[in-house]
Scaffold this active site. Structure first.
Site, PDB file in Angstrom:
ATOM      1  N   LEU A  60      -2.448  -5.287   2.191  1.00 49.05           N
ATOM      2  CA  LEU A  60      -1.170  -4.765   2.651  1.00 49.05           C
ATOM      3  C   LEU A  60      -1.410  -4.403   4.106  1.00 49.05           C
ATOM      4  CD1 LEU A  60      -0.104  -2.306  -0.216  1.00 49.05           C
ATOM      5  CD2 LEU A  60       1.088  -4.384   0.468  1.00 49.05           C
ATOM      6  N   ASP A  61      -0.474  -4.733   4.983  1.00 47.16           N
ATOM      7  CA  ASP A  61      -0.718  -4.389   6.382  1.00 47.16           C
ATOM      8  C   ASP A  61      -0.727  -2.872   6.549  1.00 47.16           C
ATOM      9  OD1 ASP A  61       2.001  -3.492   7.075  1.00 47.16           O
ATOM     10  OD2 ASP A  61       2.555  -5.600   6.974  1.00 47.16           O
ATOM     11  N   MET A  62      -1.206  -2.433   7.681  1.00 44.87           N
ATOM     12  CA  MET A  62      -1.383  -1.004   7.926  1.00 44.87           C
ATOM     13  C   MET A  62      -0.068  -0.231   7.799  1.00 44.87           C
ATOM     14  SD  MET A  62      -3.710   0.681  10.897  1.00 44.87           S
ATOM     15  CE  MET A  62      -2.595   0.577  12.266  1.00 44.87           C
TER      16      MET A  62
END
Length: 188
Positions: free
Chosen positions: A40-42
């Site tokens: 999951l992106d930041m």
């Protein structure tokens, strides 16, 4: 071992930072030897799986296994039926990739989710709404690019389900080792 983790906003899906001061998975005291299955992106939150079993990586991430992933997406503005149809029909191109068909709908009733820290950007004169997007693929920042392509930028993004597994009781920043029944729901 298979672990479900509710990844908070602002945390990288890796154990070492790319830059000093970045939050990583290392701060959550996972058992030794586990690594994230997928990313999951930041800026995204929600369900992330970790494991020490290399074979699970292929079972969950190989497109031929087509595991469903459900995302709740708070978007700016209210998508109409044409926007939802465009999200769903596989006509959106993300970089050089034509997205596969998916299912997109407005969540009704709207979910009651604790406010994010830091809070999202709110515009007084522009409404927002939560939609659900069900994908069987997961390209880098795909959901964000899809919603932007139909004129409804993502304000907040949470993965809530992988396969047939979800755990709405898992609070942000917490994790648990999954049972055999949980594992079966993910891999079914």
């Amino acid at each position: 071992m298979l672990i479900a983790f509710h990844k908070p906003y602002g945390v990288l899906c890796q154990f070492t930072p790319d830059q000093p001061g970045q939050r990583t998975l290392a701060e959550f005291n996972f058992p030794k030897g586990v690594y994230p299955l997928g990313r999951l992106d930041m800026d995204s939150e929600g369900l992330l799986l970790l494991s020490d079993e290399p074979a699970l990586n292929n079972k969950l991430l190989d497109p031929e296994h087509a595991h469903v992933r459900i995302y709740w997406v708070q978007v700016e503005g209210i998508p109409d039926e044409a926007d939802l149809q465009r999200l769903s029909n596989g006509s959106i191109k993300v970089k050089n990739h034509l997205c596969l068909p998916c299912i997109a709908k407005i969540l009704s009733p709207q979910p009651q989710i604790p406010e994010r820290i830091p809070p999202i950007r709110v515009r007084k004169n522009i409404p927002d709404v939560w939609i659900q997007i069900e994908l069987i693929e997961g390209k880098n920042r795909q959901v964000r690019r899809m919603t932007a392509a139909v004129g409804h930028p993502t304000l907040r993004l949470m993965r809530t389900k992988i396969g047939n597994f979800q755990d709405h009781n898992l609070l942000s920043g917490t994790w648990r080792i999954l049972t055999k029944a949980d594992r079966d729901r993910i891999l079914s």
